[in-house]
Every structure is written in C-alpha cells, then in structure tokens.
Design a protein around this motif. Structure first.
Motif, PDB file in Angstrom:
ATOM      1  N   LEU A  44      17.879  18.806 -21.304  1.00 17.86           N
ATOM      2  CA  LEU A  44      17.399  17.550 -21.889  1.00 17.86           C
ATOM      3  C   LEU A  44      18.431  16.967 -22.831  1.00 17.86           C
ATOM      4  O   LEU A  44      18.985  17.673 -23.680  1.00 17.86           O
ATOM      5  CB  LEU A  44      16.107  17.791 -22.674  1.00 17.86           C
ATOM      6  CG  LEU A  44      14.903  18.267 -21.883  1.00 17.86           C
ATOM      7  CD1 LEU A  44      13.772  18.641 -22.825  1.00 17.86           C
ATOM      8  CD2 LEU A  44      14.457  17.203 -20.899  1.00 17.86           C
ATOM      9  N   LYS A  45      18.690  15.684 -22.701  1.00 16.12           N
ATOM     10  CA  LYS A  45      19.543  14.943 -23.632  1.00 16.12           C
ATOM     11  C   LYS A  45      18.659  14.525 -24.790  1.00 16.12           C
ATOM     12  O   LYS A  45      17.636  13.876 -24.617  1.00 16.12           O
ATOM     13  CB  LYS A  45      20.126  13.714 -22.927  1.00 16.12           C
ATOM     14  CG  LYS A  45      20.762  12.700 -23.847  1.00 16.12           C
ATOM     15  CD  LYS A  45      22.125  13.152 -24.315  1.00 16.12           C
ATOM     16  CE  LYS A  45      22.817  12.069 -25.097  1.00 16.12           C
ATOM     17  NZ  LYS A  45      22.686  12.162 -26.519  1.00 16.12           N
ATOM     18  N   GLU A  70      11.547  14.177 -24.546  1.00 16.67           N
ATOM     19  CA  GLU A  70      10.252  14.411 -23.934  1.00 16.67           C
ATOM     20  C   GLU A  70      10.404  14.412 -22.425  1.00 16.67           C
ATOM     21  O   GLU A  70      11.344  13.852 -21.870  1.00 16.67           O
ATOM     22  CB  GLU A  70       9.209  13.396 -24.379  1.00 16.67           C
ATOM     23  CG  GLU A  70       9.492  11.979 -23.994  1.00 16.67           C
ATOM     24  CD  GLU A  70       8.435  11.032 -24.533  1.00 16.67           C
ATOM     25  OE1 GLU A  70       7.762  10.403 -23.696  1.00 16.67           O
ATOM     26  OE2 GLU A  70       8.288  10.940 -25.761  1.00 16.67           O
ATOM     27  N   PHE A  71       9.471  15.111 -21.795  1.00 12.82           N
ATOM     28  CA  PHE A  71       9.438  15.160 -20.339  1.00 12.82           C
ATOM     29  C   PHE A  71       8.019  15.487 -19.916  1.00 12.82           C
ATOM     30  O   PHE A  71       7.213  15.982 -20.700  1.00 12.82           O
ATOM     31  CB  PHE A  71      10.430  16.196 -19.789  1.00 12.82           C
ATOM     32  CG  PHE A  71      10.146  17.608 -20.202  1.00 12.82           C
ATOM     33  CD1 PHE A  71       9.449  18.455 -19.371  1.00 12.82           C
ATOM     34  CD2 PHE A  71      10.561  18.087 -21.440  1.00 12.82           C
ATOM     35  CE1 PHE A  71       9.168  19.761 -19.753  1.00 12.82           C
ATOM     36  CE2 PHE A  71      10.294  19.388 -21.831  1.00 12.82           C
ATOM     37  CZ  PHE A  71       9.589  20.226 -20.988  1.00 12.82           C
ATOM     38  N   LYS A  89      15.008   6.669 -16.507  1.00 10.98           N
ATOM     39  CA  LYS A  89      14.620   6.081 -17.798  1.00 10.98           C
ATOM     40  C   LYS A  89      13.305   6.651 -18.328  1.00 10.98           C
ATOM     41  O   LYS A  89      13.022   6.552 -19.509  1.00 10.98           O
ATOM     42  CB  LYS A  89      14.508   4.563 -17.668  1.00 10.98           C
ATOM     43  CG  LYS A  89      15.830   3.894 -17.457  1.00 10.98           C
ATOM     44  CD  LYS A  89      15.674   2.386 -17.359  1.00 10.98           C
ATOM     45  CE  LYS A  89      17.033   1.756 -17.123  1.00 10.98           C
ATOM     46  NZ  LYS A  89      16.958   0.309 -17.028  1.00 10.98           N
ATOM     47  N   GLY A  90      12.512   7.272 -17.474  1.00 13.34           N
ATOM     48  CA  GLY A  90      11.219   7.806 -17.887  1.00 13.34           C
ATOM     49  C   GLY A  90      11.262   9.237 -18.391  1.00 13.34           C
ATOM     50  O   GLY A  90      10.246   9.784 -18.772  1.00 13.34           O
ATOM     51  N   ASN A  91      12.456   9.861 -18.365  1.00 11.82           N
ATOM     52  CA  ASN A  91      12.559  11.226 -18.883  1.00 11.82           C
ATOM     53  C   ASN A  91      13.885  11.386 -19.620  1.00 11.82           C
ATOM     54  O   ASN A  91      14.722  10.489 -19.607  1.00 11.82           O
ATOM     55  CB  ASN A  91      12.402  12.272 -17.764  1.00 11.82           C
ATOM     56  CG  ASN A  91      13.503  12.199 -16.718  1.00 11.82           C
ATOM     57  OD1 ASN A  91      14.678  12.034 -17.020  1.00 11.82           O
ATOM     58  ND2 ASN A  91      13.127  12.335 -15.460  1.00 11.82           N
TER      59      ASN A  91
END
Length: 134
Positions: free
Chosen positions: A110-111, A57-58, A87-89
């Motif tokens: 994105l991981k 998520e992002f 840590k927030g994305n």
C-alpha cells in the motif's frame, strides 16, 4: 445475529521509506492502526498526533467473498483474483488473492497517503473456524 465465517489475520510485514516524524531524534516510532467497520486495533505502542506517517485504505470484500467459497477442489497455488492499483484503492502494485496450502491469502503493498514515498506491506490470511459452515 451475524454468522461467524472465520478470522482475518493481518500481518504487517514491513514499512518502506517511512517518514521521519521526530526530526530531533532523526527517527520515528511508527505504529499501525487497523480499522474494519467500527472495530479498530492498534499495535502496543503509544503515540501522539505528530506521529502520523500517512494512511491507506483498501477493501477486503473480494478477499472475503473468495474465503467464503468451498475451495477444496481448487489446485494449490491458484490465483483466485488479481486486484490492480486504481483511484479507489491505495495499492502500489497488483495484488493476488491466492489459494495455497489450504488457505486463502493475499500480499498487499500500500502507498501511504499524505506522505511522499512511504509504503506498508501487509499479508492477509483467512483462518477457518472449525464447525462453521462456509
């Protein structure tokens, strides 16, 4: 009624090192589900619960805030903002929101969570709707 600002185009560029979810076939049939608020869009594939290859998520808030601005005076190829992994994305690398060829766009790597090495590469692009006020 909310004012329509434009359209967000999301292109799935590729998946990298995706998990093999069907060990008998030694392959997978990956799918993508994109959720924005209560809206959810799937690709045209069919899937079952055991097809899960991870999730990520992002936030698109920075992207939308930049897309809402009048950028007609901004030089082409300008980086409007850089988003760093934290840590927030789920970003794997830093990502630039850019103004190029009269469009706001962003490439994102994105991981995926709940998997070891999988990543997904996305391209976001803002499309202005003629007649809307930015």
């Amino acid at each position: 009624m909310e004012r329509l600002l434009g359209l967000l185009k999301v292109k799935v560029v590729s998946g990298v090192n995706l998990a093999i979810c069907d060990p008998l076939a030694h392959s997978s049939d990956p799918y993508v589900a994109i959720r924005l608020g209560q809206q959810e869009v799937f690709d045209h594939d069919t899937f079952t619960k055991d097809d899960s290859m991870g999730d990520a998520e992002f936030s698109i808030l920075n992207f939308v805030e930049i897309a809402k601005k009048d950028l007609s005076h901004v030089p082409d190829d300008t980086v409007m903002k850089t988003i760093h992994p934290d840590k927030g994305n789920c970003f794997s690398t830093e990502s630039h929101i850019t103004w190029k060829d009269g469009k706001v766009s962003q490439n994102i790597v994105l991981k995926l969570r709940n998997t070891d090495t999988s990543e997904i590469i996305l391209h976001l692009e803002w499309v202005n709707i003629p007649g809307t006020v930015q």
